[in-house]
Design a protein around this motif. Structure first.
Motif, PDB file in Angstrom:
ATOM      1  N   TYR A   4     -24.723 -14.274 -37.607  1.00 51.10           N
ATOM      2  CA  TYR A   4     -25.752 -13.376 -37.385  1.00 51.10           C
ATOM      3  C   TYR A   4     -27.452 -14.046 -37.256  1.00 51.10           C
ATOM      4  O   TYR A   4     -27.308 -14.966 -38.095  1.00 51.10           O
ATOM      5  CB  TYR A   4     -25.904 -12.290 -38.836  1.00 51.10           C
ATOM      6  CG  TYR A   4     -24.442 -11.596 -39.056  1.00 51.10           C
ATOM      7  CD1 TYR A   4     -23.797 -10.958 -37.903  1.00 51.10           C
ATOM      8  CD2 TYR A   4     -23.994 -11.810 -40.129  1.00 51.10           C
ATOM      9  CE1 TYR A   4     -22.666 -10.396 -38.249  1.00 51.10           C
ATOM     10  CE2 TYR A   4     -22.775 -11.420 -40.400  1.00 51.10           C
ATOM     11  CZ  TYR A   4     -22.042 -10.683 -39.707  1.00 51.10           C
ATOM     12  OH  TYR A   4     -20.656 -10.173 -39.886  1.00 51.10           O
ATOM     13  N   LEU A  53     -18.373  -6.924 -42.073  1.00 54.80           N
ATOM     14  CA  LEU A  53     -19.053  -8.291 -42.128  1.00 54.80           C
ATOM     15  C   LEU A  53     -18.088  -9.271 -41.793  1.00 54.80           C
ATOM     16  O   LEU A  53     -16.874  -9.211 -42.364  1.00 54.80           O
ATOM     17  CB  LEU A  53     -19.711  -8.269 -43.499  1.00 54.80           C
ATOM     18  CG  LEU A  53     -20.860  -7.533 -43.855  1.00 54.80           C
ATOM     19  CD1 LEU A  53     -21.234  -7.427 -45.386  1.00 54.80           C
ATOM     20  CD2 LEU A  53     -22.102  -7.894 -43.068  1.00 54.80           C
ATOM     21  N   ASN A  54     -18.458 -10.514 -41.442  1.00 51.47           N
ATOM     22  CA  ASN A  54     -17.421 -11.521 -41.200  1.00 51.47           C
ATOM     23  C   ASN A  54     -17.274 -12.157 -42.713  1.00 51.47           C
ATOM     24  O   ASN A  54     -18.063 -12.728 -43.421  1.00 51.47           O
ATOM     25  CB  ASN A  54     -18.236 -12.459 -40.313  1.00 51.47           C
ATOM     26  CG  ASN A  54     -17.443 -14.163 -40.106  1.00 51.47           C
ATOM     27  OD1 ASN A  54     -16.269 -13.938 -40.725  1.00 51.47           O
ATOM     28  ND2 ASN A  54     -18.103 -15.012 -39.410  1.00 51.47           N
ATOM     29  N   HIS A  73     -21.816 -16.578 -48.202  1.00 49.17           N
ATOM     30  CA  HIS A  73     -22.224 -15.225 -48.246  1.00 49.17           C
ATOM     31  C   HIS A  73     -23.457 -15.265 -47.533  1.00 49.17           C
ATOM     32  O   HIS A  73     -24.434 -14.411 -47.197  1.00 49.17           O
ATOM     33  CB  HIS A  73     -22.359 -14.582 -49.737  1.00 49.17           C
ATOM     34  CG  HIS A  73     -23.110 -15.290 -50.521  1.00 49.17           C
ATOM     35  ND1 HIS A  73     -24.561 -15.335 -50.464  1.00 49.17           N
ATOM     36  CD2 HIS A  73     -22.907 -15.860 -51.597  1.00 49.17           C
ATOM     37  CE1 HIS A  73     -25.162 -15.820 -51.405  1.00 49.17           C
ATOM     38  NE2 HIS A  73     -24.114 -16.423 -52.231  1.00 49.17           N
ATOM     39  N   ALA A  76     -24.208 -13.501 -44.144  1.00 43.57           N
ATOM     40  CA  ALA A  76     -24.023 -11.984 -44.128  1.00 43.57           C
ATOM     41  C   ALA A  76     -25.093 -11.448 -44.892  1.00 43.57           C
ATOM     42  O   ALA A  76     -25.787 -10.332 -44.389  1.00 43.57           O
ATOM     43  CB  ALA A  76     -23.002 -11.570 -44.606  1.00 43.57           C
ATOM     44  N   GLU A  77     -25.657 -12.220 -45.895  1.00 46.70           N
ATOM     45  CA  GLU A  77     -26.612 -11.754 -46.880  1.00 46.70           C
ATOM     46  C   GLU A  77     -28.078 -11.421 -45.930  1.00 46.70           C
ATOM     47  O   GLU A  77     -28.786 -10.685 -46.372  1.00 46.70           O
ATOM     48  CB  GLU A  77     -26.943 -12.725 -48.041  1.00 46.70           C
ATOM     49  CG  GLU A  77     -28.062 -12.194 -48.986  1.00 46.70           C
ATOM     50  CD  GLU A  77     -28.311 -13.269 -49.940  1.00 46.70           C
ATOM     51  OE1 GLU A  77     -29.366 -13.158 -50.725  1.00 46.70           O
ATOM     52  OE2 GLU A  77     -27.628 -14.283 -50.124  1.00 46.70           O
ATOM     53  N   ILE A  80     -27.937  -8.206 -44.180  1.00 46.44           N
ATOM     54  CA  ILE A  80     -27.916  -7.192 -45.068  1.00 46.44           C
ATOM     55  C   ILE A  80     -29.528  -6.969 -45.380  1.00 46.44           C
ATOM     56  O   ILE A  80     -30.030  -5.805 -45.299  1.00 46.44           O
ATOM     57  CB  ILE A  80     -27.113  -7.285 -46.285  1.00 46.44           C
ATOM     58  CG1 ILE A  80     -25.703  -7.392 -45.863  1.00 46.44           C
ATOM     59  CG2 ILE A  80     -27.406  -6.232 -47.219  1.00 46.44           C
ATOM     60  CD1 ILE A  80     -24.804  -7.556 -46.854  1.00 46.44           C
ATOM     61  N   TRP A  93     -20.985  -1.032 -45.840  1.00 43.77           N
ATOM     62  CA  TRP A  93     -20.753  -2.327 -45.276  1.00 43.77           C
ATOM     63  C   TRP A  93     -19.222  -2.730 -45.812  1.00 43.77           C
ATOM     64  O   TRP A  93     -18.830  -2.496 -46.762  1.00 43.77           O
ATOM     65  CB  TRP A  93     -21.487  -3.427 -46.433  1.00 43.77           C
ATOM     66  CG  TRP A  93     -22.978  -3.303 -46.060  1.00 43.77           C
ATOM     67  CD1 TRP A  93     -24.027  -2.847 -46.740  1.00 43.77           C
ATOM     68  CD2 TRP A  93     -23.753  -3.981 -44.851  1.00 43.77           C
ATOM     69  NE1 TRP A  93     -25.247  -2.877 -46.120  1.00 43.77           N
ATOM     70  CE2 TRP A  93     -25.183  -3.434 -44.929  1.00 43.77           C
ATOM     71  CE3 TRP A  93     -23.225  -4.506 -43.450  1.00 43.77           C
ATOM     72  CZ2 TRP A  93     -26.031  -3.856 -43.900  1.00 43.77           C
ATOM     73  CZ3 TRP A  93     -24.264  -4.556 -42.798  1.00 43.77           C
ATOM     74  CH2 TRP A  93     -25.732  -4.576 -42.915  1.00 43.77           C
ATOM     75  N   PHE A  95     -16.029  -5.355 -45.640  1.00 40.82           N
ATOM     76  CA  PHE A  95     -15.829  -6.688 -45.843  1.00 40.82           C
ATOM     77  C   PHE A  95     -14.530  -7.155 -45.141  1.00 40.82           C
ATOM     78  O   PHE A  95     -13.757  -6.814 -45.453  1.00 40.82           O
ATOM     79  CB  PHE A  95     -15.816  -7.044 -47.228  1.00 40.82           C
ATOM     80  CG  PHE A  95     -15.607  -8.654 -47.627  1.00 40.82           C
ATOM     81  CD1 PHE A  95     -16.604  -9.220 -47.156  1.00 40.82           C
ATOM     82  CD2 PHE A  95     -14.530  -9.202 -48.134  1.00 40.82           C
ATOM     83  CE1 PHE A  95     -16.442 -10.659 -47.522  1.00 40.82           C
ATOM     84  CE2 PHE A  95     -14.717 -10.474 -48.407  1.00 40.82           C
ATOM     85  CZ  PHE A  95     -15.670 -11.244 -48.257  1.00 40.82           C
TER      86      PHE A  95
END
Length: 418
Positions: A4, A53-54, A73, A76-77, A80, A93, A95
């Protein structure tokens, strides 16, 4: 693998078709611009959004071939945080994808997965602490294996880290299977999914977790389905049957693979016109309420019978599927309830029938008939009205060979529906 965008000033390369890659595409990046475009689409259509999420960042390959090491993380964080900052509404979300048990392509042990989910829950709690509607945390989005799922639930239930236990169903097997239609019309084959649904339901009750069960992905046949099977009239037999069985065993949400894409989409990939399962889903959504009723059918096992309290209406709705290719059925409805003198009594004179059949009697047709009329978009590409026929309630329900019937009985007084 997807990543992302974290910095608008850095290049975010999109996916590129690559036949030699595992899933046919190169690694790619989801850009801020694309994410914004998607949410504009979601807002216009009223879509409810769950995003997977990956879960593979930071992993290492272990001696047994699985992936281990704590999840990284940070990428992904960033997505978000960007989503929350923009005020985009997310239902949940999720996982990872198909990493439970033996996995698909690779796998992660339950203990490590649980540790990473607990970390993700902590991040989501912190990011959404000042936002009223915190998204659900959904996991593990894989194929059900009792021991793996049991360990995962045990390790996450005390922290209430998981709101939804999700699993995937492709009960028909491969889309390349030449016997898909035979399997769809085989009641014993359709019953096979009951073990998974009932076992997970029992596991959730036994462990005491507060999480709900979801079917997070189901398309009938994996590998994209099969043209003129999973996108044709015959597909509605497995689809509606599986919706009914999932409801029977306490599944709270059922996500169809897919709205559009491959040969199991609800919409045709080329024309965007609805496939038969789209109309089956609409009728289910319109008629079948959340309360499931117990049903016993005395007769051939080629008739699949289900009942719910009617949705936004009085009475009950029946779903009848006739898998027999030559023999119809005359179905009469009665109730064993004894708690009320009016239980099961038909106080009014009419019911509403919705008979679904294939155009020209062709199971492989992508056109479905409702009470003998083809369901087709009009000149403005609007969905046709789904109108029932009114029938005297004292008359038996005629279920033609290879047909599907929804029956709304507004005056049938089931105690659970009062």
């Amino acid at each position: 693998m997807v990543t992302y965008q974290t910095d608008p000033n850095k290049v975010c390369k999109p996916f590129v078709a690559n036949a030699s890659a595992y899933f046919g595409y190169s690694d790619g990046c989801l850009s801020f611009a694309r994410w914004d475009e998607l949410h504009e689409f979601f807002n216009k259509t009223g879509a409810v959004v769950v995003f997977g999420l990956n879960a593979l960042n930071g992993r290492i390959t272990l001696a047994d071939g699985s992936l281990g090491g704590p999840w990284n993380h940070t990428n992904a964080e960033s997505l978000i945080r960007y989503t929350a900052k923009k005020g985009y509404t997310m239902l949940g979300w999720e996982f990872g994808n198909e990493l439970s048990g033996e996995g698909v392509g690779t796998r992660i042990h339950a203990a490590q997965y649980a540790e990473d989910v607990i970390k993700l829950k902590s991040l989501v709690d912190q990011i959404y602490q000042d936002i009223p509607d915190e998204p659900l945390l959904i996991a593990p989005a894989g194929f059900y294996e009792e021991n793996w799922y049991g360990e995962f639930i045990d390790l996450t239930k005390s922290s209430s880290s998981v709101n939804v236990i999700s699993h995937h169903l492709y009960s028909l097997g491969s889309g390349k299977d030449e016997h898909l239609v035979r399997n769809i019309l085989d009641p014993f084959y359709l019953d096979g999914v009951s073990w998974t649904l009932s076992n997970l339901s029992a596991l959730i009750k036994r462990t005491g977790t507060s999480a709900a069960a979801w079917v997070g992905e189901a398309g009938g046949a994996y590998g994209g389905g099969r043209h003129l099977v999973t996108d044709s009239f015959v597909s509605s037999f497995w689809y509606l049957d599986q919706l009914a069985l999932s409801s029977k065993y306490g599944t709270k949400t059922y996500c169809r693979q897919s709205l559009i894409g491959e040969c199991y989409g609800l919409l045709d990939t080329n024309t965007f016109k609805p496939n038969p399962d789209y109309y089956s889903a609409l009728l289910w959504h319109k008629l079948m309420g959340p309360k499931v009723l117990s049903v016993n059918f005395n007769g051939t096992n080629k008739i699949r019978a289900y009942a719910h309290c009617a949705k936004h209406s009085k009475g009950i709705t029946l779903l009848l599927l006739n898998l027999d290719q030559t023999i119809g059925a005359q179905v009469e409805v009665s109730s064993k309830a004894t708690n009320s003198s009016n239980s099961g009594h038909l106080m009014e004179s009419t019911r509403e029938d919705y008979h679904l059949t294939a155009a020209d009697g062709n199971l492989y047709s992508q056109t479905v008939l409702l009470n003998g009329e083809a369901l087709l978009l009009n000149f403005f590409d609007e969905i046709p009205a789904l109108k029932p026929i009114k029938v005297d309630s004292s008359q038996p329900i005629n279920v033609a060979p290879l047909s599907i019937v929804f029956v709304h009985l507004p005056s049938f007084r089931a105690p659970a529906c009062l």
